[in-house]
Design a protein around this motif. Sequence first.
Motif, PDB file in Angstrom:
ATOM      1  N   HIS A  29       0.790  -1.150  -0.146  1.00  0.00           N
ATOM      2  CA  HIS A  29      -0.012  -0.023   0.054  1.00  0.00           C
ATOM      3  C   HIS A  29       0.794   1.427  -0.019  1.00  0.00           C
ATOM      4  O   HIS A  29       2.056   1.316   0.378  1.00  0.00           O
ATOM      5  N   VAL A  30       0.158   2.362  -0.313  1.00  0.00           N
ATOM      6  CA  VAL A  30       0.658   3.694  -0.348  1.00  0.00           C
ATOM      7  C   VAL A  30       1.210   3.933   0.988  1.00  0.00           C
ATOM      8  O   VAL A  30       0.868   3.647   2.182  1.00  0.00           O
ATOM      9  N   SER A  31       2.458   4.883   1.249  1.00  0.00           N
ATOM     10  CA  SER A  31       3.122   5.153   2.340  1.00  0.00           C
ATOM     11  C   SER A  31       3.352   4.025   3.017  1.00  0.00           C
ATOM     12  O   SER A  31       2.712   3.745   4.153  1.00  0.00           O
ATOM     13  N   PRO A  32       4.266   3.038   2.653  1.00  0.00           N
ATOM     14  CA  PRO A  32       4.343   1.603   3.344  1.00  0.00           C
ATOM     15  C   PRO A  32       4.798   1.850   4.738  1.00  0.00           C
ATOM     16  O   PRO A  32       5.959   2.540   4.926  1.00  0.00           O
ATOM     17  N   MET A  37       6.410  -3.382   4.416  1.00  0.00           N
ATOM     18  CA  MET A  37       7.774  -3.541   4.223  1.00  0.00           C
ATOM     19  C   MET A  37       8.308  -5.095   4.556  1.00  0.00           C
ATOM     20  O   MET A  37       8.833  -5.846   4.072  1.00  0.00           O
ATOM     21  N   GLY A  38       7.821  -5.351   5.793  1.00  0.00           N
ATOM     22  CA  GLY A  38       8.295  -6.437   6.474  1.00  0.00           C
ATOM     23  C   GLY A  38       7.648  -7.637   5.718  1.00  0.00           C
ATOM     24  O   GLY A  38       8.233  -8.706   5.409  1.00  0.00           O
ATOM     25  N   ASN A  60       5.024   4.803  -3.281  1.00  0.00           N
ATOM     26  CA  ASN A  60       5.965   6.012  -2.998  1.00  0.00           C
ATOM     27  C   ASN A  60       6.970   5.615  -1.810  1.00  0.00           C
ATOM     28  O   ASN A  60       6.996   4.214  -1.271  1.00  0.00           O
ATOM     29  N   THR A  61       7.776   6.332  -1.579  1.00  0.00           N
ATOM     30  CA  THR A  61       9.030   6.135  -0.474  1.00  0.00           C
ATOM     31  C   THR A  61       8.416   5.785   0.767  1.00  0.00           C
ATOM     32  O   THR A  61       7.263   6.029   1.196  1.00  0.00           O
ATOM     33  N   PHE A  62       9.467   4.881   1.345  1.00  0.00           N
ATOM     34  CA  PHE A  62       8.945   4.426   2.648  1.00  0.00           C
ATOM     35  C   PHE A  62      10.134   5.054   3.896  1.00  0.00           C
ATOM     36  O   PHE A  62      11.052   5.667   3.275  1.00  0.00           O
ATOM     37  N   SER A 104      -7.731   0.669  -4.355  1.00  0.00           N
ATOM     38  CA  SER A 104      -7.583   2.074  -4.168  1.00  0.00           C
ATOM     39  C   SER A 104      -6.317   2.259  -3.007  1.00  0.00           C
ATOM     40  O   SER A 104      -5.654   3.697  -3.061  1.00  0.00           O
ATOM     41  N   ARG A 105      -5.987   1.599  -2.243  1.00  0.00           N
ATOM     42  CA  ARG A 105      -4.759   1.482  -1.450  1.00  0.00           C
ATOM     43  C   ARG A 105      -3.574   1.579  -1.874  1.00  0.00           C
ATOM     44  O   ARG A 105      -2.605   1.904  -1.141  1.00  0.00           O
TER      45      ARG A 105
END
Length: 346
Positions: A29-32, A37-38, A60-62, A104-105
């Motif tokens: 998802h967006v804004s991980p 990430m795990g 996007n970036t994490f 959408s996420r």
Amino acid sequence: MLSRIMSQADIDHVEKWFEKAEKIVIVSHVSPDGDAMGSSLGLYHFLVSMDKNVSVIVPNTFPAFFRWMPGAKDVIIYNKYKEFADKLIQEADVICCLDFNVLSRIDTMEEAVKNSPARKLMIDHHLYPGDFCGITISHPEISSTSELVFRLICYLGCFEDITQEGAECIYTGMMTDTGGFTYNSNNREIYLIIGELLSKGIDKDEIYRKVFNTHSEGRLRLMGYVLYDKMQVCPQYASALITLSREEQGRFQYSKGDTEGFVNMPLSIKDICFSVFLREDTEKDMIKVSLRSVGDFPCNKVAAEFFNGGGHLNASGGEFYGTMEEAINLFKQALVKYESLLLAKK
């Protein structure tokens, strides 16, 4: 011994998909966050051990404090490398959709994933999963998607194929999605899993330090500012509110992830059982909403009803498209509506 929570039919189908697939893409998802990430990197390391061609793509970036994770340097950021990522998504045999329940996420990746001819597998622990995947493994009763990835690997009979690197990623997701095992973490099997991850050689104390104790000076000063100037305590509702504007974030050289955990801080106040954090997003014209609670107060219901969001009983999120003043007014309306439940927790 872990209880069997997934159907044998789903496990068998996943096994066949993985066996036949040459190219696998993992998306989250967006804004991980830590669980996104795990779980993604935990599954990535497992699939790499099967000699698969695997790519992890996030919208996007994490946060910087997840960049130490094994495999993180190879994660593809969609809004930076869209053309390359679209090609990988289009050519994939299987797309693993991790830690989100609706397309959408994944923000701007939605159309690419939706239109890909790849078989799609969902592994998630949020309520109300969508129907865009051929296999849906959804278990809201489980505290993290990372835990579900670990269970799936074990159900496939592949525990021995979990590497130390994969175990570090899975543990990180489990740890962050339970606030360091301080909420949604009373299931004893969580600790059986931790024991198995320790057997892979992980250093859980070092992982905690890397995630929670390697922040910038700016974050620490921002935390002090938030606690002193921006936290509003509403004892009559057993609640608290933190707000933060873009201008305020800029004053402290804000970078992604610097406000991680801020929403939890008011819950350390005696008799406060509900906390909301409203932050103007630095990339989009919206307000990010984080909600936390203790006990059985349903912050996910507040998120869904007032902030276009959802999540878990004690940890939820949402988005609000409007002014900060309007968002604060919604928070106040929520307090009034849920007053009886809030006061029952005092």
